[in-house]
Motif scaffolding. Structure first.
Motif, mmCIF file in Angstrom:
data_model
loop_
_atom_site.group_PDB
_atom_site.id
_atom_site.type_symbol
_atom_site.label_atom_id
_atom_site.label_comp_id
_atom_site.label_asym_id
_atom_site.label_seq_id
_atom_site.Cartn_x
_atom_site.Cartn_y
_atom_site.Cartn_z
ATOM 1 N N UNK A 166 44.942 44.378 42.966
ATOM 2 C CA UNK A 166 43.714 43.592 42.819
ATOM 3 C C UNK A 166 44.003 42.217 42.230
ATOM 4 N N UNK A 167 44.985 42.127 41.349
ATOM 5 C CA UNK A 167 45.361 40.822 40.821
ATOM 6 C C UNK A 167 45.945 39.942 41.925
ATOM 7 N N UNK A 168 46.833 40.511 42.731
ATOM 8 C CA UNK A 168 47.420 39.764 43.842
ATOM 9 C C UNK A 168 46.340 39.332 44.822
ATOM 10 N N UNK A 169 45.438 40.246 45.111
ATOM 11 C CA UNK A 169 44.370 39.977 46.068
ATOM 12 C C UNK A 169 43.434 38.872 45.581
ATOM 13 N N UNK A 170 43.011 38.959 44.320
ATOM 14 C CA UNK A 170 42.058 37.981 43.784
ATOM 15 C C UNK A 170 42.677 36.596 43.630
ATOM 16 N N UNK A 171 43.991 36.531 43.397
ATOM 17 C CA UNK A 171 44.673 35.242 43.220
ATOM 18 C C UNK A 171 45.380 34.778 44.493
ATOM 19 N N UNK A 172 45.206 35.532 45.585
ATOM 20 C CA UNK A 172 45.795 35.193 46.880
ATOM 21 C C UNK A 172 47.302 34.950 46.750
ATOM 22 N N UNK A 173 47.977 35.907 46.131
ATOM 23 C CA UNK A 173 49.414 35.809 45.897
ATOM 24 C C UNK A 173 50.161 36.908 46.645
ATOM 25 N N UNK A 174 51.404 36.639 46.957
ATOM 26 C CA UNK A 174 52.306 37.667 47.448
ATOM 27 C C UNK A 174 53.075 38.241 46.254
ATOM 28 N N UNK A 216 49.153 41.565 32.169
ATOM 29 C CA UNK A 216 47.748 41.765 32.536
ATOM 30 C C UNK A 216 46.950 42.323 31.362
ATOM 31 N N UNK A 217 47.524 43.300 30.657
ATOM 32 C CA UNK A 217 46.834 43.896 29.507
ATOM 33 C C UNK A 217 46.614 42.854 28.415
ATOM 34 N N UNK A 218 47.643 42.041 28.128
ATOM 35 C CA UNK A 218 47.543 41.038 27.067
ATOM 36 C C UNK A 218 46.548 39.926 27.392
ATOM 37 N N UNK A 219 46.254 39.741 28.665
ATOM 38 C CA UNK A 219 45.255 38.725 29.040
ATOM 39 C C UNK A 219 43.848 39.155 28.638
ATOM 40 N N UNK A 220 43.678 40.471 28.366
ATOM 41 C CA UNK A 220 42.363 40.999 27.994
ATOM 42 C C UNK A 220 42.263 41.322 26.504
ATOM 43 N N UNK A 221 43.338 41.847 25.930
ATOM 44 C CA UNK A 221 43.299 42.208 24.511
ATOM 45 C C UNK A 221 44.709 42.408 23.989
ATOM 46 N N UNK A 222 44.835 42.361 22.683
ATOM 47 C CA UNK A 222 46.134 42.513 22.036
ATOM 48 C C UNK A 222 46.059 43.628 20.995
ATOM 49 N N UNK A 223 47.210 44.198 20.702
ATOM 50 C CA UNK A 223 47.264 45.293 19.739
ATOM 51 C C UNK A 223 48.645 45.907 19.731
#
Length: 325
Positions: free
Chosen positions: A220-228, A144-151
Motif C-alpha cells: 500500500x505504501x508503494x501503491x500510494x506513492x507510485x513507487x517500484x 513506516x512504523x516510526x512515521x506514525x509513532x515512536x517507542x
C-alpha cells in the motif's frame, strides 16, 4: 526450555491422555481478519501486478484475497492448502524460489510476495527477480512504523545494525533479545516494533509476527506513492549481511567463546551472550555464533559495511567452529 520438556514428555509417554482445554470453531475468523487488515492499511493508489506464492500454507486463502480487494492484479501460486507442501519446500530461501523468480521475469510482475507455511515470514522479490534482503525488510517496516509513532523497539540478536541505528536515530529505546521471542518482550514493554530476519511485529496491529500484514502495508505504501520496490531499496543503507548453517555435533558455547575471543582479541569491542555469542568489533562489524534450537547445527551470522570483510568473517567463523568438532 518448556518446549524441550513437552517433547520429552511426549517421547517418554506416547499414549499419554490429555484432559482440559477445548477446541473452538470460529467461522468468521478469516473474514474478520481480512476486513480489519484492509481497514488498517488504507486505500490504494497505483494498481500493482503482484505474484503471491503461499507454499500451500495458512496464507493461501488470505493474502491473495486481501491484495485483490485492495485493488491490485493478483496471480496466486501454490495457494491450495496442503500439509504436504506439494508446490515446494516451505522454507522460503533462494534455492527453493528459483522457479518463482523465473516466473516473475516471464509474467511482467511488479513484485512478488512469498510466505512460509504458517505465514509469519515474508520474502519480497523485485520485478527484476532480486530477493529483498531480510535486513531491508526489517528496516522498511520500521521506517513506516516510526512515521506514525515512536517507542520501545525490540530486535533479535541477529538483526542488522542498520535497523538498530535507525531506531536510535529516532530516539527509541532499543533492546536486543532472543531469536523467536522478540514479540514476547515487545508485549512486556508495550513497545511499537519488533523484528528478526524476515519477520516483523507492529504493536499497533498486534503482538505477533504477521507476514500478511507486513506485505499489505509495504504494498500500500508503494501503491500510494507510485513507487517500484527497487526504488525503495535505494533508501536503505547498504550493508553486507550473511548467514551460514553448519552441521555441528556437541555444540559447546564456552569452548567457542574461548577460541573466538582469543582469535579476535585485538578487534573486539563488546561481547554479547543474550542468545549465542555475538562479537561486536571496533569498526562496527559483528559476528554471531548460535546453536540451532531444533537441529544438530550451528549458525553463523555476520555483518559488515565492507563485502570483503563480511566474507572474511564468515570464513574465520567456520574455522572456529571446526576447532570444536
Amino acid at each position: 526450555s518448556k518446549e524441550r520438556e513437552i517433547e520429552r514428555i511426549l517421547v517418554s509417554n506416547p499414549n499419554i491422555m490429555y484432559t482440559g482445554g477445548k477446541t473452538v470453531f470460529n467461522q468468521t475468523a478469516v473474514t474478520d481478519y481480512i476486513s480489519k487488515l484492509i481497514n488498517k492499511v488504507g486505500s490504494s493508489g497505483k494498481r500493482l501486478r503482484i505474484l503471491v506464492e503461499t507454499t500451500n500454507g495458512a496464507t493461501s486463502y488470505v493474502t491473495p484475497i486481501i491484495l485483490k480487494q485492495l485493488g491490485h492484479d493478483v496471480i496466486s501460486l501454490n495457494s491450495h492448502v496442503s500439509h504436504l507442501f506439494l508446490g515446494r519446500n516451505p522454507e522460503p530461501n533462494r534455492e527453493n524460489l528459483v522457479y518463482v523468480i523465473d516466473l516473475i521475469r516471464l509474467l511482467d510482475i511488479d513484485l512478488a510476495v512469498i510466505h512460509d507455511g504458517d505465514g509469519d515470514r515474508l520474502v519480497l522479490v523485485t520485478s527484476d527477480g532480486n530477493i529483498v534482503p531480510d535486513y531491508v525488510l526489517s528496516y522498511i517496516v520500521l521506517k513506516m512504523v516510526l512515521s506514525r509513532r515512536k517507542g520501545d523497539i525490540v530486535i533479535s540478536i541477529n538483526t542488522s545494525s542498520e535497523v538498530e541505528r535507525l531506531a536510535r536515530e529516532n530516539n527509541c529505546n532499543v533492546t536486543r533479545y532472543r531469536l523467536g521471542k522478540t514479540y514476547e518482550e515487545l508485549k512486556r514493554r508495550n513497545g511499537v516494533y519488533a523484528t528478526e530476519p524476515s519477520k516483523t511485529v507492529d504493536g499497533s496491529w498486534g503482538y505477533w509476527e504477521d507476514g500478511i500484514y507486513a506485505a499489505a502495508s509495504i504494498i500500500q505504501m508503494l501503491s500510494s506513492q507510485n513507487m517500484q520496490l527497487q526504488e525503495l531499496l535505494h533508501l536503505v543503507p547498504q550493508t553486507f549481511y550473511q548467514q551460514l548453517n553448519l552441521q555441528v555435533y556437541g555444540y559447546n558455547h564456552e569452548r567457542i567463546k574461548q577460541i573466538a575471543t582469543k582469535h579476535f582479541a585485538s578487534r573486539v569491542a563488546e561481547i554479547q551472550e543474550i542468545d549465542g555469542l555475538r562479537l561486536i568489533f571496533k569498526n562496527g562489524s559483528w559476528l554471531l555464533f548460535r546453536a540451532s534450537g531444533t537441529e544438530q547445527k550451528a549458525r553463523i551470522y555476520c555483518e559488515s559495511s565492507f563485502e570483503k570483510e563480511s566474507f572474511s568473517l564468515l570464513e574465520e567463523g567456520k574455522k572456529i567452529l571446526s576447532g570444536i568438532g
